[in-house]
Write a protein that holds these residues in place. Structure first.
Motif, PDB file in Angstrom:
ATOM      1  N   ALA A 164       0.857  -1.181   0.000  1.00 11.54           N
ATOM      2  CA  ALA A 164       0.000   0.000   0.000  1.00 11.54           C
ATOM      3  C   ALA A 164       0.896   1.235   0.000  1.00 11.54           C
ATOM      4  O   ALA A 164       2.044   1.184   0.454  1.00 11.54           O
ATOM      5  N   VAL A 165       0.354   2.333  -0.524  1.00  5.72           N
ATOM      6  CA  VAL A 165       1.077   3.602  -0.591  1.00  5.72           C
ATOM      7  C   VAL A 165       0.190   4.675   0.026  1.00  5.72           C
ATOM      8  O   VAL A 165      -1.023   4.669  -0.184  1.00  5.72           O
ATOM      9  N   TYR A 166       0.793   5.561   0.794  1.00  3.28           N
ATOM     10  CA  TYR A 166       0.001   6.692   1.290  1.00  3.28           C
ATOM     11  C   TYR A 166       0.523   7.992   0.701  1.00  3.28           C
ATOM     12  O   TYR A 166       1.722   8.198   0.552  1.00  3.28           O
ATOM     13  N   ILE A 167      -0.413   8.843   0.315  1.00  3.21           N
ATOM     14  CA  ILE A 167      -0.099  10.078  -0.398  1.00  3.21           C
ATOM     15  C   ILE A 167      -0.902  11.224   0.201  1.00  3.21           C
ATOM     16  O   ILE A 167      -1.866  11.011   0.934  1.00  3.21           O
ATOM     17  N   GLY A 168      -0.509  12.441  -0.130  1.00  5.96           N
ATOM     18  CA  GLY A 168      -1.241  13.623   0.303  1.00  5.96           C
ATOM     19  C   GLY A 168      -1.765  14.374  -0.894  1.00  5.96           C
ATOM     20  O   GLY A 168      -1.103  14.458  -1.934  1.00  5.96           O
ATOM     21  N   GLY A 169      -2.967  14.909  -0.750  1.00  3.14           N
ATOM     22  CA  GLY A 169      -3.490  15.795  -1.778  1.00  3.14           C
ATOM     23  C   GLY A 169      -2.984  17.206  -1.566  1.00  3.14           C
ATOM     24  O   GLY A 169      -2.129  17.469  -0.714  1.00  3.14           O
ATOM     25  N   GLU A 170      -3.518  18.130  -2.318  1.00  2.00           N
ATOM     26  CA  GLU A 170      -3.076  19.515  -2.220  1.00  2.00           C
ATOM     27  C   GLU A 170      -3.702  20.230  -1.029  1.00  2.00           C
ATOM     28  O   GLU A 170      -3.377  21.377  -0.755  1.00  2.00           O
ATOM     29  N   MET A 171      -4.592  19.563  -0.304  1.00  3.54           N
ATOM     30  CA  MET A 171      -5.233  20.173   0.856  1.00  3.54           C
ATOM     31  C   MET A 171      -5.348  19.167   1.996  1.00  3.54           C
ATOM     32  O   MET A 171      -5.471  17.967   1.758  1.00  3.54           O
ATOM     33  N   PHE A 172      -5.277  19.682   3.229  1.00  4.21           N
ATOM     34  CA  PHE A 172      -5.701  18.975   4.438  1.00  4.21           C
ATOM     35  C   PHE A 172      -4.807  17.823   4.876  1.00  4.21           C
ATOM     36  O   PHE A 172      -5.212  17.007   5.684  1.00  4.21           O
ATOM     37  N   GLY A 173      -3.584  17.751   4.381  1.00  3.52           N
ATOM     38  CA  GLY A 173      -2.609  16.793   4.883  1.00  3.52           C
ATOM     39  C   GLY A 173      -1.538  17.523   5.667  1.00  3.52           C
ATOM     40  O   GLY A 173      -1.389  18.744   5.569  1.00  3.52           O
ATOM     41  N   LEU A 174      -0.750  16.778   6.456  1.00  2.81           N
ATOM     42  CA  LEU A 174       0.239  17.403   7.331  1.00  2.81           C
ATOM     43  C   LEU A 174       1.628  17.489   6.699  1.00  2.81           C
ATOM     44  O   LEU A 174       2.625  17.319   7.381  1.00  2.81           O
ATOM     45  N   ARG A 175       1.706  17.734   5.411  1.00  6.23           N
ATOM     46  CA  ARG A 175       2.995  17.947   4.762  1.00  6.23           C
ATOM     47  C   ARG A 175       2.833  19.052   3.736  1.00  6.23           C
ATOM     48  O   ARG A 175       2.835  18.826   2.541  1.00  6.23           O
ATOM     49  N   VAL A 195      -2.070  -3.036  -5.499  1.00  5.37           N
ATOM     50  CA  VAL A 195      -1.561  -2.210  -4.400  1.00  5.37           C
ATOM     51  C   VAL A 195      -2.623  -1.185  -4.012  1.00  5.37           C
ATOM     52  O   VAL A 195      -3.266  -0.573  -4.875  1.00  5.37           O
ATOM     53  N   LYS A 196      -2.802  -0.971  -2.713  1.00  7.75           N
ATOM     54  CA  LYS A 196      -3.785  -0.013  -2.210  1.00  7.75           C
ATOM     55  C   LYS A 196      -3.185   1.388  -2.112  1.00  7.75           C
ATOM     56  O   LYS A 196      -1.961   1.541  -2.026  1.00  7.75           O
ATOM     57  N   VAL A 197      -4.058   2.390  -2.085  1.00 10.73           N
ATOM     58  CA  VAL A 197      -3.636   3.785  -1.929  1.00 10.73           C
ATOM     59  C   VAL A 197      -4.482   4.441  -0.847  1.00 10.73           C
ATOM     60  O   VAL A 197      -5.714   4.400  -0.902  1.00 10.73           O
ATOM     61  N   TYR A 198      -3.808   5.048   0.139  1.00  5.77           N
ATOM     62  CA  TYR A 198      -4.463   5.779   1.207  1.00  5.77           C
ATOM     63  C   TYR A 198      -4.125   7.269   1.063  1.00  5.77           C
ATOM     64  O   TYR A 198      -2.999   7.623   0.705  1.00  5.77           O
ATOM     65  N   ILE A 199      -5.076   8.118   1.381  1.00  9.98           N
ATOM     66  CA  ILE A 199      -4.882   9.567   1.255  1.00  9.98           C
ATOM     67  C   ILE A 199      -4.960  10.216   2.630  1.00  9.98           C
ATOM     68  O   ILE A 199      -5.896   9.973   3.389  1.00  9.98           O
ATOM     69  N   THR A 200      -3.971  11.042   2.942  1.00  6.35           N
ATOM     70  CA  THR A 200      -3.938  11.724   4.233  1.00  6.35           C
ATOM     71  C   THR A 200      -4.866  12.941   4.238  1.00  6.35           C
ATOM     72  O   THR A 200      -4.893  13.723   3.289  1.00  6.35           O
ATOM     73  N   ALA A 201      -5.613  13.073   5.299  1.00  4.79           N
ATOM     74  CA  ALA A 201      -6.437  14.261   5.553  1.00  4.79           C
ATOM     75  C   ALA A 201      -6.387  14.491   7.059  1.00  4.79           C
ATOM     76  O   ALA A 201      -7.411  14.562   7.734  1.00  4.79           O
ATOM     77  N   ASN A 202      -5.167  14.615   7.589  1.00  3.29           N
ATOM     78  CA  ASN A 202      -4.963  14.510   9.037  1.00  3.29           C
ATOM     79  C   ASN A 202      -4.611  15.825   9.721  1.00  3.29           C
ATOM     80  O   ASN A 202      -3.985  15.822  10.773  1.00  3.29           O
ATOM     81  N   ILE A 203      -5.029  16.948   9.140  1.00  2.00           N
ATOM     82  CA  ILE A 203      -4.853  18.206   9.858  1.00  2.00           C
ATOM     83  C   ILE A 203      -5.773  18.257  11.078  1.00  2.00           C
ATOM     84  O   ILE A 203      -6.778  17.550  11.149  1.00  2.00           O
ATOM     85  N   GLY A 221     -11.767   7.144  -5.828  1.00  2.00           N
ATOM     86  CA  GLY A 221     -11.757   5.841  -5.198  1.00  2.00           C
ATOM     87  C   GLY A 221     -10.509   5.398  -4.467  1.00  2.00           C
ATOM     88  O   GLY A 221     -10.025   4.290  -4.707  1.00  2.00           O
ATOM     89  N   PRO A 222      -9.970   6.197  -3.512  1.00  2.00           N
ATOM     90  CA  PRO A 222      -8.881   5.682  -2.685  1.00  2.00           C
ATOM     91  C   PRO A 222      -9.382   4.558  -1.784  1.00  2.00           C
ATOM     92  O   PRO A 222     -10.592   4.424  -1.555  1.00  2.00           O
ATOM     93  N   ASP A 223      -8.456   3.776  -1.258  1.00  2.00           N
ATOM     94  CA  ASP A 223      -8.834   2.652  -0.407  1.00  2.00           C
ATOM     95  C   ASP A 223      -9.121   3.081   1.027  1.00  2.00           C
ATOM     96  O   ASP A 223      -9.845   2.380   1.741  1.00  2.00           O
ATOM     97  N   ALA A 224      -8.532   4.195   1.454  1.00  2.00           N
ATOM     98  CA  ALA A 224      -8.784   4.676   2.817  1.00  2.00           C
ATOM     99  C   ALA A 224      -8.376   6.131   2.926  1.00  2.00           C
ATOM    100  O   ALA A 224      -7.550   6.631   2.129  1.00  2.00           O
TER     101      ALA A 224
END
Length: 408
Positions: A26-37, A60-68, A89-92
């Motif tokens: 699995a891979v985790y990525i951040g979008g252009e908003m609302f992630g901590l990077r 392979v799964k993909v997770y998107i951070t929205a952890n602000i 359609g991200p996985d989480a």
């Protein structure tokens, strides 16, 4: 034995593909908003869409951070953002804020929610709380010991997953909830804009003599009093699996493709070797250590896994990385002669030996026989960053394989 996921960070579409090539589950990525990077090269929606399709085609799964930690003015944007993510359609989603969690449940109930380490989950009752709310996974607070994680596993539902950081930079503050950056610069770590004051050099000023600064000397080694070593658990894969950890998470959404390839490949092999045979895993320990040291790193620690940290977990004399290898490029294709087509990332020359990273763990050592620019002109060296080149290594290198060079 529970399934063990290897979860790798990606700062760009290119790095996501590297993570997939070199062994990520699995891979985790951040979008252009609302992630901590906030300073990371975050993904556009189109890149997310392409990356998710690429990963899913390869299992392979993909997770998107929205952890602000969201403020009032963020909430409408969060809602709109989740509606956009619904289409790709991200996985989480990785979330720490209860309000953001609630919005995700309303807008994208079909997408799993993982609770971020920023939520400071330090006991099994908290895990149970999030499970009851509908979360499928909790990322453990980095302060937990192996024994505490084992106790959590025993007390929570069988189908709830535990994710733990196993490699990468450590934050001096409790699960990343740091206020130093906000106080010093006005840039909040909890909104993704950390300036990393923990890596700065400090002095003390005596109150009655302003302007007269004294070095902070904890001992003879220097003054970097908050500067943690990097976490590395490559020698403790058995203990982590036996504690019931479902996902081995690598830190580093701002790291290079070379870092991601090195770490992903080494942990992939270590996990697979252990599951084949504990004796095989132990016999290859020197190899794992040598390969993981080819990443850029700060010296290593096991963090809190085996009890509270002590003075040996810090680096006191400097804040720079150990860097033994240079990233050359990734093979993107070939010409009719089989020469590798790549974007040059650092200078290299005809006659140099380049190390080619085979995803199966073997390293090939090949000599640069010829360099051509895109117009077919021969070059003795490739000094221009991001120049597209054809390189003859004497044999055809598969697409997606990464090239590096050992420094003297």
């Amino acid at each position: 034995m529970r399934q063990t996921e290897l979860l790798i960070p990606a700062s760009s579409l290119e790095v996501l593909k590297v993570a997939v090539t070199y062994g990520a589950d699995a891979v985790y990525i951040g979008g252009e908003m609302f992630g901590l990077r906030a300073k990371a090269r975050n993904f556009s929606l189109e890149d997310m869409r392409e990356g998710i399709l690429y990963a899913h085609e390869r299992g392979v799964k993909v997770y998107i951070t929205a952890n602000i930690v969201a403020r009032n003015e963020d909430l409408d944007g969060v809602r709109d953002y989740f509606r956009e993510l619904k289409e790709i359609g991200p996985d989480a989603l990785i979330i720490s804020d209860p309000g953001v969690f609630s919005i995700a449940k309303e807008e994208v109930p079909e997408i799993d929610i993982h609770i971020s380490t920023q939520a400071n989950s330090t006991n099994y009752a908290t895990y149970q709380f999030w499970y009851d709310q509908g979360a499928t996974r909790v990322v453990a607070a980095r302060e937990l010991s192996m024994e505490e994680i084992r106790q959590v596993r025993e007390q929570i539902p069988e189908d709830m997953e535990i994710e733990c950081f196993v490699h990468g930079a450590m934050c001096i503050s409790h699960s990343g909830r740091c206020l130093l950056s906000s106080y010093f610069t006005g840039r909040s770590a909890n909104m993704g804009a950390c300036t990393h004051p923990c890596r700065w050099k400090y002095y003390v000023m005596e109150e009655s003599r302003p302007g007269e600064f004294l070095p902070v000397e904890e001992n003879e080694r220097g003054t970097y009093i908050f500067n943690s070593k990097d976490l590395c658990m490559i020698e403790h894969v058995p203990e982590m699996i036996e504690a019931g950890i479902d996902s081995f998470k690598i830190e580093g959404r701002m790291k290079t493709a070379l870092y991601v390839a090195c770490v992903a490949r080494t942990y992939r092999q270590a996990i697979d070797d252990y599951k084949k045979s504990p004796e095989l895993y132990l016999s290859r320990m020197d190899y794992y250590r040598s390969e993981i040291a080819k990443c850029t790193y700060r010296q290593f620690t096991t963090g809190f896994y085996f009890g509270p940290t002590d003075e040996e977990a810090q680096i006191y004399d400097q804040n720079t990385y150990v860097k033994e290898y240079t990233y050359i490029g990734i093979v993107e294709g070939h010409n009719e002669d089989g020469d590798a087509y790549l974007m040059q990332r650092n200078k290299f020359s005809v006659g140099e030996t380049i190390e080619v990273m085979n995803p199966d763990g073997e390293n090939l050592y090949l000599t640069v026989k010829r360099i051509l620019d895109e117009d077919g002109n021969e070059m003795e060296s490739a000094p221009h960053p991001k120049q597209m080149l054809y390189v003859d290594f004497g044999e055809k290198i598969p697409e997606g394989w990464l090239l590096r060079r050992k420094e003297d």
